[in-house]
Design a protein around this motif. Structure first.
Motif, PDB file in Angstrom:
ATOM      1  N   ARG A 138      -0.351  -8.701 -20.101  1.00  0.00           N
ATOM      2  CA  ARG A 138       0.183  -9.745 -20.977  1.00  0.00           C
ATOM      3  C   ARG A 138      -0.456 -11.085 -20.671  1.00  0.00           C
ATOM      4  N   ARG A 139      -0.702 -11.320 -19.388  1.00  0.00           N
ATOM      5  CA  ARG A 139      -1.274 -12.611 -18.993  1.00  0.00           C
ATOM      6  C   ARG A 139      -2.704 -12.777 -19.489  1.00  0.00           C
ATOM      7  N   GLY A 194      -2.165 -13.348 -26.357  1.00  0.00           N
ATOM      8  CA  GLY A 194      -1.515 -14.635 -26.566  1.00  0.00           C
ATOM      9  C   GLY A 194      -0.587 -14.435 -27.740  1.00  0.00           C
ATOM     10  N   MET A 195       0.596 -15.024 -27.663  1.00  0.00           N
ATOM     11  CA  MET A 195       1.547 -14.765 -28.741  1.00  0.00           C
ATOM     12  C   MET A 195       2.042 -16.062 -29.364  1.00  0.00           C
ATOM     13  N   PHE A 197       4.951 -17.570 -32.199  1.00  0.00           N
ATOM     14  CA  PHE A 197       6.241 -17.134 -32.742  1.00  0.00           C
ATOM     15  C   PHE A 197       6.619 -17.860 -34.023  1.00  0.00           C
ATOM     16  N   GLN A 198       7.486 -17.214 -34.771  1.00  0.00           N
ATOM     17  CA  GLN A 198       7.895 -17.763 -36.063  1.00  0.00           C
ATOM     18  C   GLN A 198       8.563 -19.134 -35.935  1.00  0.00           C
ATOM     19  N   PHE A 258       8.345 -21.014 -33.347  1.00  0.00           N
ATOM     20  CA  PHE A 258       7.502 -21.710 -32.367  1.00  0.00           C
ATOM     21  C   PHE A 258       7.774 -21.324 -30.915  1.00  0.00           C
ATOM     22  N   GLY A 259       9.060 -21.139 -30.549  1.00  0.00           N
ATOM     23  CA  GLY A 259       9.375 -20.722 -29.176  1.00  0.00           C
ATOM     24  C   GLY A 259       8.865 -21.691 -28.124  1.00  0.00           C
ATOM     25  N   LEU A 260       8.916 -22.985 -28.443  1.00  0.00           N
ATOM     26  CA  LEU A 260       8.455 -23.971 -27.459  1.00  0.00           C
ATOM     27  C   LEU A 260       9.592 -24.323 -26.509  1.00  0.00           C
ATOM     28  N   PHE A 305       1.759 -23.518 -20.067  1.00  0.00           N
ATOM     29  CA  PHE A 305       2.712 -22.523 -19.560  1.00  0.00           C
ATOM     30  C   PHE A 305       2.067 -21.208 -19.101  1.00  0.00           C
ATOM     31  N   GLU A 355       0.236 -21.669 -15.960  1.00  0.00           N
ATOM     32  CA  GLU A 355       1.163 -21.965 -14.878  1.00  0.00           C
ATOM     33  C   GLU A 355       1.753 -20.655 -14.332  1.00  0.00           C
ATOM     34  N   ILE A 356       2.122 -19.782 -15.252  1.00  0.00           N
ATOM     35  CA  ILE A 356       2.675 -18.480 -14.885  1.00  0.00           C
ATOM     36  C   ILE A 356       1.651 -17.672 -14.080  1.00  0.00           C
ATOM     37  N   GLN A 357       0.375 -17.847 -14.427  1.00  0.00           N
ATOM     38  CA  GLN A 357      -0.669 -17.112 -13.718  1.00  0.00           C
ATOM     39  C   GLN A 357      -0.979 -17.713 -12.356  1.00  0.00           C
ATOM     40  N   ARG A 394      -0.840 -23.129 -27.006  1.00  0.00           N
ATOM     41  CA  ARG A 394      -0.319 -22.449 -25.824  1.00  0.00           C
ATOM     42  C   ARG A 394      -0.918 -21.047 -25.717  1.00  0.00           C
ATOM     43  N   ALA A 395      -1.029 -20.389 -26.873  1.00  0.00           N
ATOM     44  CA  ALA A 395      -1.611 -19.048 -26.861  1.00  0.00           C
ATOM     45  C   ALA A 395      -3.108 -19.098 -26.565  1.00  0.00           C
TER      46      ALA A 395
END
Lengths: 395, 279
Positions: free
Chosen positions: A103-104, A108-109, A111-112, A114-116, A128, A131-133, A176-177
């Motif tokens: 997934r990392r 890249g995803m 969303f409808q 936005f999911g910010l 983000f 950062e997760i990585q 972000r994606a």
């Protein structure tokens, strides 16, 4: 080789999927399975391939299972049965550690809605994924700024999502994606929440970005026009099944079943419109009673148009004059405009778009719309005919 | 027969609870003592810090904190004036004692409550088990558990703090849970889609998104702790509750009002500072 291969993918929602799955594999439809087992089929035995660097659009009405299908690809929703191979690796087989890595790096995803993250700034939102990585701060800041610049949001880094318009928020979602530089972009109705103008702009942006980058995009939409604009190939879903996969031409010409045909019929909305709907008010007219060549030239210059319609008393339609002809008259010092007035085809208010289209196709000026009393009531410009041929929501 | 027994014979519920309390005291005395010592040390330390230097210095520091948190000049001035009034009314030492005990109770409530809320949202079983316990803790009259608290920890500040924690811990647990439950599904999906570990999900996505709700829990926890000030004084806790109780027994209206005003000023200040909506 195909980038993504999906084979026999099914998702059953319910406590006892085995029974429903047997029915699905026997080829039963969603309704029958629900009736016999009480379980909902989200995705029903789906096969398709997505090629490297292709925009693959999955289209369907709400409840058709398109979002569920998309989420099965990165296992946000665990598929009940079937395989999803990305570059030959079966995603459904991965343990949670390997799936995370996938997934990392791979996906890249977008969303409808936005999911910010509301508590993060635009820049932090974009960072983000990195950062997760565990990427160090400097590198990820540079990558995020780069991604924001790509979507045209430089200068907005320190704002919070709620300070941005919907279109801009989705740009952040896209940035972000992109910031993680994924192989595959999964886009779940990314532009559905935006108004039509912004939507079109975002589609153009996406196509520009797509040309610059080497990404495979899987794009979900319920809008056929959007699908036709973006998709290299389009899959149409209904009740969890893919009812047709093909290029634009395939979809539009040999629609394989009633459902697809219904969907496609809507796109040819030209039949629904007539001249009255498509016409606009002329920006200026020449009144033959009082205006001479100089007035005509002034009006055309003022409105930045190259031809202008001539009307008499009570807006009686007489014809059209062109800039070059009027110029010549003025140069020769003549005052009579009537010698350069030309005839062009006219349309009646009730004429439908197909006829209009054939009339306007070879015309190098707008088409006048004239009522029964020979009064000029509007004009039709080429672009408005074309935009009416493909626009608006198809729901 | 059984029905007649039921009608005539009382179930020995009270005896059972008494028996249980005695068992705990005789078997876990050591644990209770060291817990008591820990709380006492914490309290004394806090009082030491809070009464370091002149009260005016404290008021200044507090005003500075108020300014830094809220950037609101009216609130800052109000804080200063309120505390000056308390100082003038000679309620300063009780105020500090109350503040210290509230800080201790809230600290314990949050250290236990927030992780508890997280556990509740992670595990259906814990959620189901804790639900009736929390209901019980929130509805049982505080006087009822003053007695066991007194027996466990003896007279003084510690049973007061324990009783306060029992009374005030439910909101941080419930609102942390609620906040986590209400995190937008798409946010969680975004977190997972980019490959978050469960740990990263919690700390980078869910807790920050649940922050407004958690802050509300903290605020309620502070307010509930303050409302226990007088009740805790009945089992020997110091602070502003003491003069209120004394005024009750001596019918001293003036003293009661002055001490009560101290509680109100502290409550309003803390509420505005750690209030519901954070920017």
């Amino acid at each position: 080789m195909a980038k993504i291969e999906v084979e026999g993918l099914s998702k059953i929602f319910g406590p006892n999927p085995e029974k429903a799955l047997d029915l699905v594999e026997e080829g039963h439809a969603k309704d029958e399975v629900l009736e016999k087992t009480g379980q909902t089929v989200g995705v029903n035995n789906v096969d398709f391939d997505v090629d490297e660097q292709e925009i693959f659009v999955i289209m369907g009405l709400s409840g058709s299972g398109k979002s569920t299908l998309l989420r099965c690809l990165n296992r946000l929703i665990e598929p009940t049965e079937g395989t999803v191979k990305v570059d030959g690796v079966d995603i459904t087989d991965l343990d949670s550690e390997k799936l995370r890595k996938f997934r990392r790096e791979e996906f890249g995803m977008v969303f409808q809605n936005f999911g910010l993250f509301p508590h993060k700034t635009v820049l932090e939102n974009t960072e983000f994924g990195l950062e997760i990585q565990g990427v160090d701060e400097e590198t990820r800041k540079a990558a995020a700024e780069d991604a924001l610049a790509k979507v045209g949001l430089d200068g907005w880094e320190q704002k919070h999502p709620d300070e941005l318009s919907g279109g801009m928020q989705q740009r952040v979602g896209l940035a972000r994606a992109l910031a993680v530089d994924p192989e595959v972009l999964l886009m779940d109705e990314p532009f559905s929440a935006l108004d039509p103008l912004i939507k079109r702009e975002m589609q153009d942006n996406l196509l520009d970005l797509y040309d610059e980058m080497n990404k495979t995009i899987i794009f979900i939409t319920h809008d056929l026009d959007e699908a036709l604009k973006l998709g290299d190939r389009i899959a149409i879903m209904k009740d969890g099944e893919i009812v047709q996969v093909g290029t634009h031409e395939d979809i539009l010409t040999d629609a394989e079943n009633d459902y697809v045909r219904d969907f496609v019929k809507d796109v040819n909305r030209s039949r629904l419109l007539n001249a009255k709907d498509a016409m606009i008010k002329p920006r200026a007219m020449v009144y033959s009673e009082q205006d001479g060549p100089r007035a005509a030239m002034h009006k055309m210059r003022h409105e930045e148009i190259s031809s202008i319609f001539v009307v008499g008393k009570h807006r009686q339609y007489q014809g059209i004059v062109k800039m070059e002809d009027v110029l010549e008259l003025v140069n020769k010092g003549k005052d009579d405009l009537s010698e350069v007035v030309k005839e062009v085809p006219t349309a009646s208010p009730q004429e439908d778009m197909d006829e209009l289209f054939s009339k306007i196709a070879n015309l190098d000026c707008p088409l006048p719309v004239v009522n029964d009393n020979n009064k000029l009531i509007g004009i039709i410009v080429k672009s408005s005919v074309l935009s009416n041929l493909s626009s608006e929501e198809v729901v | 027969m059984a029905i007649i027994d039921f009608l005539t014979q009382k179930i020995p519920l009270g005896n059972a609870v008494e028996w249980l309390v005695n068992i705990i005291i005789s078997n876990f005395g050591g644990v209770l003592d060291s817990f008591s010592a820990f709380i006492k040390t914490l309290m004394d330390g806090l009082i030491g810090i809070l009464s370091f230097g002149h009260p005016l210095l404290f008021i200044g520091v507090f005003a500075l904190i108020a300014w830094l948190i809220r950037k609101d000049i009216k609130l800052t001035i109000g804080t200063v004036l309120g505390f000056l009034l308390v100082l003038n009314l000679e309620m300063w030492d009780p105020l500090i004692a109350t503040l210290a005990s509230i800080m201790t109770s809230v600290l314990i409530s949050l250290v236990i409550g927030i992780p508890m809320g997280v556990l509740k949202s992670r595990s259906k079983i814990i959620d189901i088990i804790t639900r009736p316990i929390l209901d019980f803790m929130q509805t049982i009259p505080p006087f009822v558990y003053l007695i066991p608290a007194l027996m466990f920890f003896g007279l003084g500040t510690v049973p007061g703090i324990v009783a306060t924690v029992v009374f005030a811990i439910a909101p941080p647990i419930r609102l942390t849970y609620l906040g986590l439950e209400q995190v937008d599904e798409e946010l969680k999906e975004a977190g997972r889609a980019f490959g978050s570990t469960p740990f990263q999900m919690l700390f980078k996505v869910e807790l920050p998104a649940a922050m407004p709700s958690i802050m509300m829990g903290i605020n309620q926890c502070i307010m509930l702790s303050l409302s226990m000030v007088v009740i805790a004084a009945m089992i020997g806790a110091g602070g502003l509750g003491k003069p209120v109780l004394r005024s009750l027994s001596t019918v001293d209206i003036g003293l009661g009002f002055e001490a009560g005003l101290g509680v109100v000023i502290l409550a309003i200040t803390l509420d505005r500072l750690f209030g519901r909506e954070t920017n």
